[in-house]
Design a protein around this motif. Structure first.
Motif, PDB file in Angstrom:
ATOM      1  N   ARG A  28      -0.567  -7.898   6.370  1.00  0.00           N
ATOM      2  CA  ARG A  28      -0.312  -6.687   5.583  1.00  0.00           C
ATOM      3  C   ARG A  28       1.154  -6.246   5.644  1.00  0.00           C
ATOM      4  N   ASP A  83      -6.033   3.106   4.779  1.00  0.00           N
ATOM      5  CA  ASP A  83      -6.023   3.685   3.429  1.00  0.00           C
ATOM      6  C   ASP A  83      -6.437   5.156   3.443  1.00  0.00           C
ATOM      7  N   ASP A 139      -8.287  -2.033   6.872  1.00  0.00           N
ATOM      8  CA  ASP A 139      -7.699  -1.608   5.598  1.00  0.00           C
ATOM      9  C   ASP A 139      -8.217  -0.227   5.196  1.00  0.00           C
TER      10      ASP A 139
END
Length: 316
Positions: A75, A41, A37
Protein backbone atom coordinates in the motif's frame (compact mmCIF):
# COMPACT_ATOMS: atom_id res chain seq x y z
CA UNK A 1 -11.08 11.47 13.52
CA UNK A 2 -10.23 12.51 17.07
CA UNK A 3 -6.72 11.54 18.13
CA UNK A 4 -4.91 11.35 21.46
CA UNK A 5 -1.24 11.76 22.32
CA UNK A 6 0.51 8.75 23.82
CA UNK A 7 2.12 9.71 27.13
CA UNK A 8 4.73 12.44 26.76
CA UNK A 9 5.63 11.25 23.25
CA UNK A 10 5.00 12.84 19.87
CA UNK A 11 2.77 9.93 18.81
CA UNK A 12 -0.86 10.80 18.07
CA UNK A 13 -3.31 7.97 17.39
CA UNK A 14 -6.98 7.38 16.73
CA UNK A 15 -8.67 5.74 19.68
CA UNK A 16 -8.90 2.11 18.56
CA UNK A 17 -5.72 0.01 18.46
CA UNK A 18 -6.15 -2.92 16.08
CA UNK A 19 -4.82 -6.16 17.58
CA UNK A 20 -2.73 -7.99 15.00
CA UNK A 21 -2.73 -11.37 16.72
CA UNK A 22 -5.32 -12.58 14.18
CA UNK A 23 -3.01 -12.02 11.19
CA UNK A 24 -1.53 -15.30 10.05
CA UNK A 25 -3.79 -17.17 12.46
CA UNK A 26 -7.55 -16.80 12.03
CA UNK A 27 -7.03 -14.57 8.97
CA UNK A 28 -4.85 -15.44 5.99
CA UNK A 29 -2.88 -12.72 4.21
CA UNK A 30 -5.61 -11.79 1.73
CA UNK A 31 -8.22 -11.53 4.48
CA UNK A 32 -5.79 -9.57 6.66
CA UNK A 33 -5.21 -7.05 3.87
CA UNK A 34 -8.98 -6.54 3.49
CA UNK A 35 -9.45 -5.93 7.22
CA UNK A 36 -6.45 -3.58 7.39
CA UNK A 37 -7.66 -1.63 4.36
CA UNK A 38 -11.09 -1.15 5.93
CA UNK A 39 -9.56 -0.12 9.25
CA UNK A 40 -7.41 2.56 7.65
CA UNK A 41 -10.17 3.71 5.27
CA UNK A 42 -12.33 4.42 8.34
CA UNK A 43 -9.72 6.88 9.62
CA UNK A 44 -7.89 4.69 12.12
CA UNK A 45 -4.11 4.37 12.13
CA UNK A 46 -2.84 2.38 15.15
CA UNK A 47 -1.84 -1.29 14.74
CA UNK A 48 -0.51 -3.55 17.49
CA UNK A 49 1.48 -6.74 16.95
CA UNK A 50 4.36 -8.70 18.51
CA UNK A 51 7.43 -10.55 17.33
CA UNK A 52 6.00 -13.88 18.46
CA UNK A 53 2.46 -13.61 17.00
CA UNK A 54 1.30 -16.24 15.94
CA UNK A 55 3.77 -18.62 17.53
CA UNK A 56 0.93 -20.90 18.64
CA UNK A 57 0.50 -21.88 14.97
CA UNK A 58 4.04 -23.08 14.30
CA UNK A 59 5.96 -22.60 17.54
CA UNK A 60 8.06 -19.79 16.09
CA UNK A 61 5.97 -16.68 15.42
CA UNK A 62 6.53 -13.65 13.24
CA UNK A 63 3.54 -14.27 10.97
CA UNK A 64 1.64 -11.18 12.12
CA UNK A 65 4.57 -8.82 11.60
CA UNK A 66 5.19 -10.37 8.19
CA UNK A 67 1.60 -9.85 7.07
CA UNK A 68 1.62 -6.22 8.26
CA UNK A 69 4.95 -5.60 6.55
CA UNK A 70 3.71 -7.04 3.27
CA UNK A 71 0.55 -4.92 3.51
CA UNK A 72 2.43 -1.67 4.22
CA UNK A 73 4.79 -2.36 1.33
CA UNK A 74 1.91 -3.12 -1.04
CA UNK A 75 0.00 0.00 0.00
CA UNK A 76 2.99 2.34 0.39
CA UNK A 77 1.45 3.78 3.54
CA UNK A 78 4.08 3.34 6.27
CA UNK A 79 4.14 7.08 7.01
CA UNK A 80 0.41 7.04 7.77
CA UNK A 81 0.54 4.12 10.23
CA UNK A 82 1.55 3.97 13.90
CA UNK A 83 3.05 0.54 14.50
CA UNK A 84 3.46 -1.01 17.95
CA UNK A 85 5.25 -4.32 18.38
CA UNK A 86 6.77 -6.17 21.31
CA UNK A 87 9.79 -8.12 22.48
CA UNK A 88 10.46 -10.63 25.23
CA UNK A 89 7.62 -13.12 25.12
CA UNK A 90 8.07 -16.86 25.43
CA UNK A 91 7.93 -19.30 22.54
CA UNK A 92 8.75 -22.99 22.31
CA UNK A 93 12.29 -22.03 21.33
CA UNK A 94 13.13 -19.61 24.12
CA UNK A 95 11.79 -18.37 27.47
CA UNK A 96 10.75 -14.81 28.25
CA UNK A 97 13.86 -12.72 27.61
CA UNK A 98 14.42 -8.97 27.91
CA UNK A 99 18.20 -9.09 27.97
CA UNK A 100 20.11 -6.57 25.90
CA UNK A 101 21.39 -9.31 23.62
CA UNK A 102 17.89 -10.57 22.89
CA UNK A 103 16.44 -7.08 22.35
CA UNK A 104 19.21 -6.05 19.92
CA UNK A 105 18.67 -9.25 17.93
CA UNK A 106 14.87 -9.11 18.02
CA UNK A 107 14.49 -5.50 16.90
CA UNK A 108 16.36 -6.20 13.68
CA UNK A 109 14.24 -9.28 13.04
CA UNK A 110 11.03 -7.30 13.62
CA UNK A 111 12.18 -4.49 11.34
CA UNK A 112 12.94 -6.99 8.60
CA UNK A 113 9.55 -8.68 8.87
CA UNK A 114 7.74 -5.34 9.01
CA UNK A 115 9.84 -4.04 6.10
CA UNK A 116 10.38 -0.72 7.85
CA UNK A 117 13.29 1.28 9.24
CA UNK A 118 11.64 2.08 12.56
CA UNK A 119 9.04 1.01 15.12
CA UNK A 120 6.83 3.75 16.58
CA UNK A 121 6.15 2.04 19.92
CA UNK A 122 8.22 -0.92 21.17
CA UNK A 123 6.89 -2.80 24.20
CA UNK A 124 8.49 -5.00 26.80
CA UNK A 125 6.01 -7.84 26.26
CA UNK A 126 6.77 -10.18 29.17
CA UNK A 127 9.30 -9.64 31.93
CA UNK A 128 11.86 -12.38 32.58
CA UNK A 129 12.20 -10.91 36.12
CA UNK A 130 15.92 -11.63 35.97
CA UNK A 131 17.47 -9.06 33.65
CA UNK A 132 18.29 -5.83 35.51
CA UNK A 133 15.91 -3.09 34.41
CA UNK A 134 18.96 -0.92 33.63
CA UNK A 135 20.14 -3.46 31.07
CA UNK A 136 16.78 -3.56 29.33
CA UNK A 137 16.51 0.22 29.24
CA UNK A 138 20.07 0.59 27.99
CA UNK A 139 19.18 -1.68 25.06
CA UNK A 140 16.20 0.54 24.31
CA UNK A 141 18.43 3.60 24.60
CA UNK A 142 20.75 2.12 21.98
CA UNK A 143 18.04 1.30 19.46
CA UNK A 144 16.28 4.64 19.97
CA UNK A 145 19.54 6.49 19.30
CA UNK A 146 20.02 4.30 16.22
CA UNK A 147 16.63 5.44 14.92
CA UNK A 148 15.14 1.95 15.05
CA UNK A 149 12.54 2.78 17.72
CA UNK A 150 10.77 6.03 18.52
CA UNK A 151 9.26 5.28 21.94
CA UNK A 152 8.94 2.39 24.40
CA UNK A 153 6.10 0.89 26.38
CA UNK A 154 5.55 -1.81 29.01
CA UNK A 155 3.07 -4.66 29.01
CA UNK A 156 3.31 -7.48 31.53
CA UNK A 157 5.63 -5.92 34.11
CA UNK A 158 4.89 -6.16 37.81
CA UNK A 159 4.19 -2.86 39.58
CA UNK A 160 7.53 -3.24 41.36
CA UNK A 161 9.52 -3.72 38.15
CA UNK A 162 7.63 -0.89 36.46
CA UNK A 163 8.47 1.45 39.34
CA UNK A 164 12.08 0.30 39.33
CA UNK A 165 12.27 1.01 35.59
CA UNK A 166 11.19 4.61 36.06
CA UNK A 167 13.69 5.04 38.87
CA UNK A 168 16.47 3.62 36.71
CA UNK A 169 15.48 5.86 33.82
CA UNK A 170 15.71 8.95 35.99
CA UNK A 171 18.98 7.99 37.68
CA UNK A 172 20.76 6.86 34.51
CA UNK A 173 19.29 9.21 31.91
CA UNK A 174 17.68 6.29 30.09
CA UNK A 175 14.42 6.25 28.09
CA UNK A 176 11.07 6.27 29.91
CA UNK A 177 8.13 4.07 29.12
CA UNK A 178 5.31 6.21 27.66
CA UNK A 179 2.59 3.55 27.55
CA UNK A 180 1.23 0.60 29.51
CA UNK A 181 -0.52 -2.38 27.97
CA UNK A 182 -2.41 -4.19 30.77
CA UNK A 183 -5.13 -6.83 30.89
CA UNK A 184 -8.20 -4.68 31.55
CA UNK A 185 -11.88 -4.88 30.64
CA UNK A 186 -15.32 -4.93 32.23
CA UNK A 187 -14.83 -8.41 33.70
CA UNK A 188 -11.13 -8.02 34.58
CA UNK A 189 -10.93 -4.79 36.58
CA UNK A 190 -9.34 -5.45 39.94
CA UNK A 191 -5.70 -6.06 39.03
CA UNK A 192 -5.31 -2.94 36.91
CA UNK A 193 -7.39 -0.65 39.12
CA UNK A 194 -5.73 -1.67 42.40
CA UNK A 195 -2.12 -2.16 41.25
CA UNK A 196 -1.50 -0.03 38.17
CA UNK A 197 -3.92 2.89 37.91
CA UNK A 198 -2.00 4.98 40.46
CA UNK A 199 1.29 4.32 38.65
CA UNK A 200 -0.29 5.31 35.35
CA UNK A 201 -1.34 8.60 36.93
CA UNK A 202 2.02 9.13 38.61
CA UNK A 203 4.09 8.57 35.48
CA UNK A 204 1.72 10.03 32.90
CA UNK A 205 1.33 6.79 30.97
CA UNK A 206 -1.21 6.17 28.23
CA UNK A 207 -3.01 2.85 28.55
CA UNK A 208 -3.77 0.42 25.73
CA UNK A 209 -5.70 -2.45 27.38
CA UNK A 210 -5.45 -5.89 25.84
CA UNK A 211 -8.26 -8.45 25.93
CA UNK A 212 -10.55 -5.41 25.81
CA UNK A 213 -13.50 -7.64 24.99
CA UNK A 214 -12.44 -10.50 27.30
CA UNK A 215 -11.69 -12.93 24.47
CA UNK A 216 -15.02 -12.12 22.83
CA UNK A 217 -17.14 -12.64 25.96
CA UNK A 218 -18.17 -8.97 26.07
CA UNK A 219 -19.61 -9.18 22.57
CA UNK A 220 -22.48 -11.15 24.10
CA UNK A 221 -21.76 -14.06 21.77
CA UNK A 222 -21.15 -16.54 24.60
CA UNK A 223 -24.08 -16.85 27.00
CA UNK A 224 -23.86 -20.57 27.77
CA UNK A 225 -21.35 -23.36 27.34
CA UNK A 226 -23.19 -24.37 24.17
CA UNK A 227 -22.00 -21.11 22.60
CA UNK A 228 -18.29 -21.75 23.17
CA UNK A 229 -17.94 -23.71 19.93
CA UNK A 230 -18.88 -20.63 17.90
CA UNK A 231 -15.23 -19.59 17.66
CA UNK A 232 -11.70 -20.99 17.99
CA UNK A 233 -11.35 -18.53 20.87
CA UNK A 234 -14.55 -19.64 22.57
CA UNK A 235 -12.91 -21.63 25.37
CA UNK A 236 -11.29 -18.44 26.63
CA UNK A 237 -14.72 -17.05 27.46
CA UNK A 238 -15.76 -20.06 29.55
CA UNK A 239 -14.30 -18.60 32.77
CA UNK A 240 -16.79 -15.70 32.64
CA UNK A 241 -19.90 -17.85 32.35
CA UNK A 242 -20.95 -17.26 35.95
CA UNK A 243 -23.42 -15.04 37.79
CA UNK A 244 -21.16 -11.98 37.77
CA UNK A 245 -20.10 -12.34 34.16
CA UNK A 246 -23.65 -12.82 32.94
CA UNK A 247 -24.67 -9.84 35.08
CA UNK A 248 -22.22 -7.72 33.09
CA UNK A 249 -23.71 -9.04 29.84
CA UNK A 250 -27.18 -8.10 31.07
CA UNK A 251 -25.98 -4.55 31.81
CA UNK A 252 -24.34 -4.34 28.38
CA UNK A 253 -27.60 -5.49 26.79
CA UNK A 254 -29.51 -2.77 28.63
CA UNK A 255 -27.11 0.01 27.62
CA UNK A 256 -26.73 -1.19 24.04
CA UNK A 257 -30.52 -1.42 23.61
CA UNK A 258 -30.84 2.15 24.91
CA UNK A 259 -28.32 3.47 22.39
CA UNK A 260 -29.30 1.09 19.56
CA UNK A 261 -25.74 -0.20 19.70
CA UNK A 262 -23.93 -3.49 20.30
CA UNK A 263 -22.59 -4.90 23.59
CA UNK A 264 -19.02 -4.87 22.27
CA UNK A 265 -19.32 -1.22 21.27
CA UNK A 266 -20.59 -0.34 24.75
CA UNK A 267 -17.80 -2.34 26.44
CA UNK A 268 -15.19 -0.42 24.44
CA UNK A 269 -16.93 2.90 25.07
CA UNK A 270 -16.76 2.16 28.81
CA UNK A 271 -13.01 1.69 28.52
CA UNK A 272 -12.64 4.88 26.49
CA UNK A 273 -14.46 6.79 29.24
CA UNK A 274 -11.90 5.73 31.85
CA UNK A 275 -8.95 8.00 32.75
CA UNK A 276 -5.72 7.51 30.77
CA UNK A 277 -7.19 4.93 28.37
CA UNK A 278 -5.86 5.98 24.98
CA UNK A 279 -6.84 3.19 22.61
CA UNK A 280 -8.13 -0.27 23.61
CA UNK A 281 -6.59 -3.14 21.67
CA UNK A 282 -9.21 -5.16 19.85
CA UNK A 283 -9.35 -7.44 16.83
CA UNK A 284 -11.92 -8.17 14.16
CA UNK A 285 -12.20 -10.85 11.51
CA UNK A 286 -15.13 -9.46 9.50
CA UNK A 287 -16.51 -6.16 8.24
CA UNK A 288 -19.45 -6.34 10.67
CA UNK A 289 -17.09 -6.79 13.61
CA UNK A 290 -15.04 -3.85 12.39
CA UNK A 291 -18.09 -1.59 12.39
CA UNK A 292 -18.68 -2.51 16.02
CA UNK A 293 -15.18 -1.19 16.82
CA UNK A 294 -15.57 1.92 14.66
CA UNK A 295 -18.71 2.92 16.55
CA UNK A 296 -17.09 2.86 20.01
CA UNK A 297 -15.29 6.26 19.94
CA UNK A 298 -18.55 7.88 18.79
CA UNK A 299 -20.64 6.48 21.64
CA UNK A 300 -20.86 8.81 24.62
CA UNK A 301 -22.15 6.93 27.64
CA UNK A 302 -24.05 9.04 30.16
CA UNK A 303 -23.76 8.90 33.94
CA UNK A 304 -26.59 6.37 34.26
CA UNK A 305 -24.95 4.06 31.70
CA UNK A 306 -21.62 4.22 33.46
CA UNK A 307 -23.17 3.62 36.89
CA UNK A 308 -25.01 0.54 35.63
CA UNK A 309 -21.86 -0.90 34.10
CA UNK A 310 -19.72 -0.02 37.11
CA UNK A 311 -22.15 -1.68 39.50
CA UNK A 312 -22.48 -4.83 37.42
CA UNK A 313 -18.71 -5.18 37.05
CA UNK A 314 -17.70 -4.20 40.59
CA UNK A 315 -15.12 -6.55 42.17
CA UNK A 316 -14.39 -8.18 38.83
Amino acid sequence: MKKVTIGNSDLKVARINFGGNVFGWTLNEKQSFEILDAFIDAGFDFIDTADTYSWWVNGVGGQSETVIGNWMKARGNRDKIVIATKVGSETKEHPNDISKKHILKSIDESLKRLQTDYIDLYYTHFDDEVTPVEETLSAYDEIIKAGKVRHIGASNLSPERLTASFKASEENNLPNYVALQPHYNLVERQNYETKYANLVEQYGLSVMPYFSLAGGFLTGKYRSENDLSKSVRGEGAKQYLNEKGLGVIKALDTVSDKHKSKPATVALAWLLAKPHIAAPIVSATSQSQLQTLFDAPKLNLDAADLELLETASANL
